[in-house]
Design a protein around this motif. Sequence first.
Motif, PDB file in Angstrom:
ATOM      1  N   ILE C  31      -7.916 -41.697 -37.695  1.00  0.00           N
ATOM      2  CA  ILE C  31      -6.934 -41.645 -36.615  1.00  0.00           C
ATOM      3  C   ILE C  31      -7.520 -40.861 -35.451  1.00  0.00           C
ATOM      4  CG2 ILE C  31      -4.643 -40.840 -36.008  1.00  0.00           C
ATOM      5  CD1 ILE C  31      -3.848 -40.920 -38.751  1.00  0.00           C
ATOM      6  N   HIS C  37      -1.194 -36.666 -26.245  1.00  0.00           N
ATOM      7  CA  HIS C  37      -0.512 -36.148 -27.425  1.00  0.00           C
ATOM      8  C   HIS C  37       0.278 -34.946 -26.972  1.00  0.00           C
ATOM      9  CE1 HIS C  37       0.020 -34.599 -31.513  1.00  0.00           C
ATOM     10  NE2 HIS C  37      -0.265 -35.808 -31.895  1.00  0.00           N
ATOM     11  N   PRO C  38       1.487 -34.801 -27.446  1.00  0.00           N
ATOM     12  CA  PRO C  38       2.271 -33.683 -26.929  1.00  0.00           C
ATOM     13  C   PRO C  38       1.744 -32.309 -27.295  1.00  0.00           C
ATOM     14  CG  PRO C  38       3.528 -34.970 -28.524  1.00  0.00           C
ATOM     15  CD  PRO C  38       2.262 -35.686 -28.309  1.00  0.00           C
ATOM     16  N   SER C  39       0.840 -32.233 -28.286  1.00  0.00           N
ATOM     17  CA  SER C  39       0.456 -30.882 -28.707  1.00  0.00           C
ATOM     18  C   SER C  39      -0.980 -30.526 -28.458  1.00  0.00           C
ATOM     19  CB  SER C  39       0.689 -30.714 -30.205  1.00  0.00           C
ATOM     20  OG  SER C  39       1.833 -31.369 -30.563  1.00  0.00           O
ATOM     21  N   GLN C 141       6.125 -23.677 -30.123  1.00  0.00           N
ATOM     22  CA  GLN C 141       6.655 -24.942 -29.654  1.00  0.00           C
ATOM     23  C   GLN C 141       6.109 -26.070 -30.521  1.00  0.00           C
ATOM     24  OE1 GLN C 141       8.706 -25.932 -27.468  1.00  0.00           O
ATOM     25  NE2 GLN C 141       8.133 -28.001 -26.979  1.00  0.00           N
ATOM     26  N   GLU C 142       4.819 -25.983 -30.858  1.00  0.00           N
ATOM     27  CA  GLU C 142       4.248 -27.009 -31.708  1.00  0.00           C
ATOM     28  C   GLU C 142       4.787 -26.951 -33.114  1.00  0.00           C
ATOM     29  OE1 GLU C 142       0.193 -26.256 -31.345  1.00  0.00           O
ATOM     30  OE2 GLU C 142       0.332 -26.662 -29.205  1.00  0.00           O
ATOM     31  N   VAL C 371      -2.186 -32.741 -41.905  1.00  0.00           N
ATOM     32  CA  VAL C 371      -2.231 -33.080 -40.501  1.00  0.00           C
ATOM     33  C   VAL C 371      -1.318 -32.170 -39.703  1.00  0.00           C
ATOM     34  CG1 VAL C 371      -1.630 -34.851 -38.847  1.00  0.00           C
ATOM     35  CG2 VAL C 371      -2.826 -35.460 -40.881  1.00  0.00           C
ATOM     36  N   ALA C 372      -0.170 -31.840 -40.276  1.00  0.00           N
ATOM     37  CA  ALA C 372       0.750 -30.953 -39.562  1.00  0.00           C
ATOM     38  C   ALA C 372       0.104 -29.609 -39.297  1.00  0.00           C
ATOM     39  CB  ALA C 372       2.022 -30.771 -40.377  1.00  0.00           C
TER      40      ALA C 372
END
Lengths: 208, 396, 390
Positions: C31, C37-39, C141-142, C371-372
């Motif tokens: 991937i 990407h928002p983060s 925030q992430e 992944v998180a």
Amino acid sequence: MLGEGIIKGMLETAKNFAGSYVSKERLTTVQYPEEREALPEASRNFPILIYDGPEWEAGLRCVACQICEKECPPKCILIEKSADKKPDAVGKPQFYPTRFDIDIAVCMSCQICVEVCPFEAIKMDKEFELATDDRFGGLLHDRHQLAKSNEYYHQIHPVEAAEVDARLAEERAAAAAKSKAAAEAAAAKAAAAKAGAEKPAPPAGGGA
Amino acid sequence: MSGMNVPATIDQIFILFTDWVAHFFPAAIRPIVGVVLGVIGIISVFPGLFALTTVFERKGLGRMQNRYGPNRVGPFGFFQPVADGIKALTKEDVVPFRADGVLHFLAPVVLLAAVFMGFAILPVGRNMVLVDMDAGLLFFFAMGASTELSVFMAGWSSRNKYSLLGAMRAVAQMISYEIPLLLSSVVVIMVAGTLSLPKIVEAQAGYTGIWPHWYVFTPWGLAAFLMFGIAATSETNRSPFDLPEGESELVAGYFTEYSGFKFAIFFIAEYLAMFSMSGIATTLFLGGWSAPLSFLNVLPSWFWFFSKVMCFIFIFIWVRGTLPRLRQDQLMNFAWKFVLPFTLLDLFVTALWRFMGEGWARWIVCSAILIAAYVAMGRVGMFRKNFAHRRYRYAE
Amino acid sequence: MSVVETKTERAEGWNRPPQPAPEGEGELLEIAMGPHHPSTHGVFRMDVVLDGERVMKLKPVFGYLHRNHEQLGETMSYLAIMPYTDRLDYFCSLSNNWGYALAVEKLAGQEAPERAQYLRVILAELTRIQNHASSIGFLLQEMGASGTPLMYAFREREKILDLFESLTGSRMMCNYMRFGGCRVGVNDAWLNATRKVVAGLPKFVDEFEALLTGNEILMARTQGVGVLKPELAVNASITGPMLRASGVDYDIRKVDRYGIYDRFQFRVPLGDHGDIYDRYMVRVLEMRESIHILEQALKDVPGGPVMDPKAKIRGFRPKPGEAYARIEAPKGELGFYVISDGSPNPYRYRVRPPSMINLTVLEDMCLGHNVADVVLIFGSVDIVLGEVDR
């Protein structure tokens, strides 16, 4: 105990929630554009050219020395010098710019042009609502758009403008004193030459 | 009319209104008219509450974060849901080419239907329940479990690897928390002796002095209430259990491929599920429509019910604004290794409560057992994972 | 060892093959996270090879924000580079300015007067506080805390940025340090305003900690995740809070004692585990130490000029030579290397970007995690793409 940190965190958030109704400290939003905070004095955005007096073209302080054009880091200034001269802020005949363009899409508001200008001609404005939908020339400001009066400069940067005026007045006084001294010296020389011409003297080839 | 009991009239005003309308119809279909009016009531009140909640949530989160929420659309921003609704309705409905069209369309419909069914047995006020089933609670949980079906339908029909992964994670999460959810409500059934929700409320509607008999004011009730709250937060995919819909994760969730109105339906269904969970929690633990203090019964019962539900909603919003998300494996661990054992212990404690009979002894024993178990399990859990408060050293 | 051998070793380490997947499992999933990407703190891409949820291989791909900063530096005068250094690590423009000014001052043999030195320290520590607060806010925030710690951090940051604006004219792109001092002087009004802001900061850090430090969910997500061993950190040239969180006592303010840091009392917090929680706590404790430094510095700011009177603004031609100066920027060791050949423009201008160098160990920290967690580990490195890509 499990959950203690979470409870403490939630109390903190609750404090902020309740506080937002009572203190300005906990609700710091400024409802732009209805409310506007005053910008501090030193705030800078894009450059402007200062002119003295009522007429912008005649009173423009800029003498097209092109120092700011050379020092500008992103090279956003374009200057074209005139062919003739006119008196500058202290009375000395100087060139003037027939063309002074700043592309504010390129300008990065670094203020170096202001620092290097020897004639206090270019200063920073605070105006930031300059968005336009004319994408071909709307962000290229020519010298008419850039020219702002000294009174406007006093309005936006009162302390700085007062210092600049004081400095310019000093320079003007110094220049006036110098020219007065030069005139007196010239007059003295002329008087001496005249006195010398009554005696049979070789032609001095013009006055002093 | 001078002897009319005003508070009682206001309390029963919806029932009286329904009866009055039903009289215009022949006697044979009066019950059907009553039910239809009830359904219309539910379909108008709860989505209206949903619209209000979206504004409250955004403004509440905003206030917690030292900012205004939406405040441009309408007075104080309360027409924001209208704007959002118009946006959702006018967006283009994109269905992926290889998606299973029928399932893709049915998933939100099934979800919404299942969630609305959950409101049928909720006693909203005195005598105000749409269907008075003897096994109302069982029916509610059955409907709640059907929502998981539609989540999986959504993920599967999108033919998108990531949607499917998200759907499987969401379903795993929901299934893991079903068991604590049910077991925490079993304790109420044990004490009240009935599965029928209106009867459970009536069992809590008494007062000693001015203090209510709510189950949350008992040790086992409080423990069950907390566990039910955690499980309900997870069932409805709210923070801190909202990994399936977290935007900053890789997989965007089971409703990635939905846009426009279908997405709005998923959104509505999530909030309605929140309302029905809050409604059940109120009914089971907070005494349903009864007032907190005996003299406050002058205010209508439906007012108390909705206030309690809105308190729950506020707590949901509060928790969302404060806590970060748990990772998937962590929330599953939490479910199986903490919430479930604690709920099982609570079953035992409730049985002990009933066994010990009236008196102060059972309060002390039950509270002691529960508190000791909570502290011990918490400590053991943190210790095994090496989570601890740390001290830091400094160099000069 | 011959040059060829060394090169091969380095290449192997860079293109490490993925760890073998367990027997009989399905294929590995490859991937690209980013560049949208928002983060990812900017335009940054990570090519990740996953086995289920675990990371097998991770390759960071950057360069999306490359703006030719160093090459531009060769085409313009020393003074003209200063506004561009603002835009390297755009959160900490004053630190960047100071580093560059130090390098050129070293090259030209100039020194800034006392008052300028005090001002530099004050501004650098204010920058450090607002950078660490924002970094923690972004990390949370992430983690999904729906922006609440971020908003609190930004509320305090606004106060500091207002101070910057009233002094330098601009909130973020300050362009304030010059070779030989600072551009404009300060008056008492500004110093008093700064004292007021600094007086309110300990309460903010206390509230921030009350919200976050004991939070069990934060602990569960960050303790033991993204561990960086001290030997690897030192070998990979990691600097800044990441290094100190791994337990290595190296703070350039204490080692080099540039500026006037040796006059102030402050401690350097160290972590023991090197995981995300340690990095978060080291940043919080550093904020407290910065407040301590600020209180000391603001107490006795001397009078005098803020600019070396012999310094030239225009026509600045340092003698031929080279100089490397480094500072403890909030993100790590920010170094500037300048070679002069006597002309008004530098011959070579090089920036040592701490964000990019700290990123090189991203793979080592992320292997085996979910992944998180990759998103969180990446957030704890605290990078700014302007500095990574220049």
